[in-house]
Design a protein around this motif. Structure first.
Motif, short mmCIF file in Angstrom:
data_model
loop_
_atom_site.label_atom_id
_atom_site.label_comp_id
_atom_site.label_asym_id
_atom_site.label_seq_id
_atom_site.Cartn_x
_atom_site.Cartn_y
_atom_site.Cartn_z
N PHE A 60 48.18 51.38 41.34
CA PHE A 60 46.79 50.98 41.21
C PHE A 60 45.93 51.77 42.19
CE2 PHE A 60 48.79 46.89 39.84
CZ PHE A 60 48.34 46.93 38.53
N VAL A 61 44.74 52.15 41.77
CA VAL A 61 43.78 52.83 42.63
C VAL A 61 42.41 52.19 42.43
CG1 VAL A 61 45.01 55.04 42.62
CG2 VAL A 61 43.28 54.59 40.88
N GLY A 62 41.54 52.37 43.41
CA GLY A 62 40.17 51.90 43.27
C GLY A 62 39.93 50.58 43.97
N PRO A 63 38.80 49.95 43.66
CA PRO A 63 38.42 48.73 44.36
C PRO A 63 39.24 47.52 43.92
CG PRO A 63 36.82 49.24 42.66
CD PRO A 63 37.79 50.39 42.70
N LEU A 64 39.40 46.59 44.85
CA LEU A 64 40.02 45.30 44.52
C LEU A 64 39.10 44.56 43.56
CD1 LEU A 64 41.17 44.09 48.03
CD2 LEU A 64 42.65 44.47 46.07
N PRO A 65 39.63 43.91 42.56
CA PRO A 65 38.77 43.12 41.68
C PRO A 65 38.13 41.96 42.45
CG PRO A 65 40.95 43.41 40.71
CD PRO A 65 41.01 43.91 42.11
N PHE A 91 52.55 50.66 36.56
CA PHE A 91 51.16 50.48 36.21
C PHE A 91 50.32 51.44 37.04
CE2 PHE A 91 52.12 45.73 35.40
CZ PHE A 91 52.53 46.01 34.11
N HIS A 92 49.26 51.97 36.47
CA HIS A 92 48.43 52.89 37.22
C HIS A 92 46.97 52.75 36.79
CE1 HIS A 92 49.50 55.12 33.56
NE2 HIS A 92 48.35 55.71 33.70
N GLY A 93 46.10 53.33 37.61
CA GLY A 93 44.67 53.27 37.33
C GLY A 93 44.02 52.09 38.01
N ALA A 94 42.81 51.77 37.55
CA ALA A 94 42.07 50.65 38.13
C ALA A 94 42.76 49.34 37.74
CB ALA A 94 40.64 50.66 37.62
N MET A 95 42.72 48.42 38.66
CA MET A 95 43.32 47.11 38.41
C MET A 95 42.32 46.28 37.63
SD MET A 95 44.84 44.65 41.29
CE MET A 95 45.19 42.96 40.93
N GLY A 96 42.75 45.68 36.54
CA GLY A 96 41.88 44.83 35.74
C GLY A 96 41.45 43.60 36.52
N SER A 97 40.38 43.01 36.12
CA SER A 97 39.85 41.84 36.80
C SER A 97 40.02 40.61 35.91
CB SER A 97 38.38 42.06 37.12
OG SER A 97 37.92 41.05 37.96
N PRO A 98 40.62 39.54 36.45
CA PRO A 98 40.75 38.33 35.64
C PRO A 98 39.39 37.71 35.38
CG PRO A 98 41.41 37.89 37.88
CD PRO A 98 41.13 39.36 37.79
N LYS A 99 39.28 37.02 34.25
CA LYS A 99 38.06 36.26 33.98
C LYS A 99 38.03 35.09 34.95
CE LYS A 99 38.22 37.57 29.17
NZ LYS A 99 38.96 37.29 27.98
N SER A 100 36.87 34.55 35.17
CA SER A 100 36.71 33.54 36.21
C SER A 100 37.58 32.31 36.00
CB SER A 100 35.26 33.14 36.35
OG SER A 100 34.80 32.58 35.14
N ASN A 101 37.91 31.95 34.77
CA ASN A 101 38.71 30.76 34.52
C ASN A 101 40.04 31.08 33.84
OD1 ASN A 101 37.72 31.55 32.08
ND2 ASN A 101 37.07 29.52 31.43
N GLU A 102 40.47 32.33 33.91
CA GLU A 102 41.62 32.76 33.12
C GLU A 102 42.94 32.17 33.61
OE1 GLU A 102 42.99 36.85 30.97
OE2 GLU A 102 41.87 36.99 32.82
N PHE A 103 43.16 32.09 34.91
CA PHE A 103 44.44 31.63 35.44
C PHE A 103 44.23 30.53 36.47
CE2 PHE A 103 45.02 36.28 34.62
CZ PHE A 103 45.79 36.13 33.47
N PRO A 104 43.82 29.35 36.06
CA PRO A 104 43.50 28.31 37.04
C PRO A 104 44.70 27.82 37.85
CG PRO A 104 43.46 27.40 34.83
CD PRO A 104 43.62 28.89 34.70
N GLU A 105 45.91 28.01 37.37
CA GLU A 105 47.10 27.52 38.06
C GLU A 105 47.82 28.61 38.87
OE1 GLU A 105 48.09 24.25 37.88
OE2 GLU A 105 46.29 23.87 36.70
N LEU A 106 47.38 29.86 38.78
CA LEU A 106 48.10 30.98 39.38
C LEU A 106 48.17 30.85 40.90
CD1 LEU A 106 49.60 33.48 38.41
CD2 LEU A 106 47.49 34.76 38.66
#
Length: 153
Positions: free
Chosen positions: A121-126, A96-111
């Motif tokens: 990955f490069v760039g800012p942390l989500p 995987f490369h590029g900017a890391m996607g950002s999860p939606k606020s309620n996307e993975f409540p159990e993760l």
């Protein structure tokens, strides 16, 4: 002895609960029909030599709690639509490369566990990583991310 070939299409009538095929000689595409395995709670296709995109149908796996996809040949980072019950997601060494996607606020409540190490990955942390309220382990090592992980409130 290694298995050879690729995965078949999966039918909705399957009651398969765990599919563990790590380190086999299988390769090719992860079929979109993987989403038909609606009883599946564990999917481990690590070091499988998969290529192509991660199927959107993974979002249909509403019983899935563990997803292990590391060591494949997914050519680009893609949005990983997962059912909300996923507790553990391991995708290291996938290219995987590029900017890391950002999860939606309620996307993975159990993760609870995320391993995205050894990707490009490069760039800012989500900033929305802070919304993963159950998160216990996060491995983003060997990437070029920067920034702060904000306190979970």
């Amino acid at each position: 002895m290694f298995l050879v070939g690729s995965l078949p299409d999966f039918h909705k009538s399957s009651s398969l609960v765990s599919l563990r095929l790590a380190n086999t000689g299988l390769s090719g595409l992860l079929p979109e029909s993987i989403g038909n395995l609606q009883s599946l709670s564990v999917l481990d296709v690590s070091y499988f030599s998969f290529s192509g995109k991660i199927p959107n149908s993974l979002a249909n796996l509403t019983e899935l709690t563990a997803l292990l996809l590391y060591g494949n040949q997914f050519p680009t980072k893609s949005h990983l639509g997962l059912a909300s019950r996923v507790e553990s997601c391991h995708q290291r060494h996938n290219g995987f490369h590029g900017a890391m996607g950002s999860p939606k606020s309620n996307e993975f409540p159990e993760l609870r566990n995320i391993d995205l190490s050894f990707n490009e990955f490069v760039g800012p942390l989500p900033s929305l990583l802070a919304n993963l309220m159950e998160l216990q382990a996060l491995d983003l090592s060997h990437s070029k991310l920067y920034g702060e992980i904000h306190e979970i409130t």
